[in-house]
Write a protein that holds these residues in place. Structure first.
Motif, mmCIF file in Angstrom:
data_model
loop_
_atom_site.group_PDB
_atom_site.id
_atom_site.type_symbol
_atom_site.label_atom_id
_atom_site.label_comp_id
_atom_site.label_asym_id
_atom_site.label_seq_id
_atom_site.Cartn_x
_atom_site.Cartn_y
_atom_site.Cartn_z
ATOM 1 N N THR A 139 25.671 12.344 0.357
ATOM 2 C CA THR A 139 26.224 12.068 1.631
ATOM 3 C C THR A 139 25.548 11.066 2.453
ATOM 4 O O THR A 139 26.032 10.715 3.529
ATOM 5 N N GLY A 140 24.319 10.890 2.246
ATOM 6 C CA GLY A 140 23.259 10.229 3.092
ATOM 7 C C GLY A 140 22.823 10.675 4.267
ATOM 8 O O GLY A 140 22.267 10.224 4.837
ATOM 9 N N VAL A 141 22.924 12.112 4.393
ATOM 10 C CA VAL A 141 22.628 12.988 5.455
ATOM 11 C C VAL A 141 21.917 14.085 5.044
ATOM 12 O O VAL A 141 22.639 14.809 4.222
ATOM 13 N N ARG A 142 20.801 14.479 5.353
ATOM 14 C CA ARG A 142 20.141 16.152 5.126
ATOM 15 C C ARG A 142 20.631 17.071 6.249
ATOM 16 O O ARG A 142 20.667 16.613 7.412
ATOM 17 N N ILE A 143 20.925 18.136 5.799
ATOM 18 C CA ILE A 143 21.342 19.432 6.649
ATOM 19 C C ILE A 143 19.856 20.192 6.792
ATOM 20 O O ILE A 143 19.291 20.568 5.901
ATOM 21 N N GLU A 144 19.270 19.741 7.909
ATOM 22 C CA GLU A 144 17.912 20.198 8.504
ATOM 23 C C GLU A 144 17.991 21.733 8.233
ATOM 24 O O GLU A 144 18.886 22.344 8.594
ATOM 25 N N LEU A 145 16.602 22.537 8.232
ATOM 26 C CA LEU A 145 16.654 23.715 8.065
ATOM 27 C C LEU A 145 17.185 24.512 9.104
ATOM 28 O O LEU A 145 17.771 25.646 9.179
ATOM 29 N N ASP A 146 16.793 23.981 10.438
ATOM 30 C CA ASP A 146 17.163 24.737 11.853
ATOM 31 C C ASP A 146 18.707 24.742 11.818
ATOM 32 O O ASP A 146 19.152 25.728 12.367
ATOM 33 N N THR A 147 19.608 23.497 11.131
ATOM 34 C CA THR A 147 20.833 23.549 11.380
ATOM 35 C C THR A 147 21.425 24.718 10.356
ATOM 36 O O THR A 147 22.148 25.260 10.735
ATOM 37 N N LEU A 148 20.678 24.556 9.268
ATOM 38 C CA LEU A 148 21.249 25.629 8.186
ATOM 39 C C LEU A 148 21.043 27.233 8.780
ATOM 40 O O LEU A 148 22.025 27.939 8.609
#
Length: 285
Positions: A139-148
């Protein structure tokens, strides 16, 4: 107990002479059902959904649901046009699926605020549980831990297919306990399960399926020695299956066993002749 545990198969989409081979697809589902898998992911990355028309995607999902005979099936949803994604999720509300596997929007690389909006909006629209698909490699973007962790507060967001390659994030999500963590990278599966992960959506489990199931069962009952021995047994095969872009190696392995034609849709290409020989040797061992 949550359905999001155990070994799940992210199904390939077989083709013959350019068309979806529904007979081969149904046979695969039946074979894996008999091997003891926990469920199926249809139209995920391994299923080449970007190469399928909307009508083909619907037909693939229908075939999988029929052949699964009650085993849970999640349907993949991916793209980067918000309105089309929401319409797709709304249509899936009418299907007898167990959940929706949703990735971050690819190519456009949204901010973390944009990712929160993306997943929250689709979860609001869905009547089915949501499995977040975190795969920054594609996807080219990581879902950061805080977002998860924020998304974990949504009542319909229940699991994650974890392909981020971060043991720290994996452990943090397991310790938080709200999302069921399903390993999505085959080489991280053993470590994730040992940390307390719920299972795996494992492309490599298309072959030697019973051994993947046995490894999960051994680790689930606390038999580390048995689980480790099985994982070590599978490692050479897993390395070969990951050595070229997915799903070409998986399809080559399945073709060597007579389950599917070794056919992908452009711009994907079949596995190299060298890898095909290696896979045949691994499967014969």
């Amino acid at each position: 107990m949550s359905i999001f545990s155990g070994i799940w198969i992210p199904l390939v989409t077989p083709f013959t002479a350019g068309a979806v081979d529904h007979r081969a697809l149904a046979a695969l589902v039946e074979r894996y059902r008999d091997a003891g898998v926990a469920g199926f992911a249809a139209l995920g990355t391994t299923g080449e959904p970007a190469a399928l028309s909307g009508e083909e995607q619907d037909a693939v999902l229908a075939t999988v649901l029929r052949a699964a005979e009650g085993l849970p099936v999640v349907a993949g949803v991916a793209g980067n046009r918000a309105s089309a994604l929401r319409e797709r999720v709304l249509r899936l509300n009418d299907e007898p699926i167990a959940g929706v596997l949703i990735s971050a929007p690819y190519y456009i690389r949204p901010s973390q605020a944009g990712l929160l909006e993306h997943f929250s909006t689709l979860a609001d629209a869905s009547a089915k549980p949501i499995v977040i698909y975190d795969i920054p490699y594609r996807t080219g973007v990581r879902i950061e831990l805080d977002t998860l962790l924020t998304l974990a507060g949504h009542p319909r967001i229940q699991a994650i297919k974890d392909c981020a390659g971060s043991p720290e994030t994996t452990l943090a999500l397991i310790l938080d306990g709200r999302l069921r963590v399903l390993a999505g990278n085959d080489d991280a599966m053993f470590a994730s399960l040992c940390m307390g992960g719920a299972g795996a959506i494992a492309a490599g489990a298309h072959v030697r399926t019973e051994r993947f199931v046995a490894m999960y069962q051994a680790l689930a009952r606390g038999d580390l020695a048995e689980g480790r021995a099985i994982y070590h047994e599978l490692t050479p095969l897993l390395r070969a299956l990951a050595s070229e872009p997915n799903p070409a190696p998986v399809k080559a392995a399945l073709a060597a066993q007579g389950w599917v034609e070794n056919e992908l849709r452009s711009p994907m290409t079949p596995a190299s002749e060298a890898l095909t020989r290696v896979l045949a040797d691994r499967l014969a061992a």
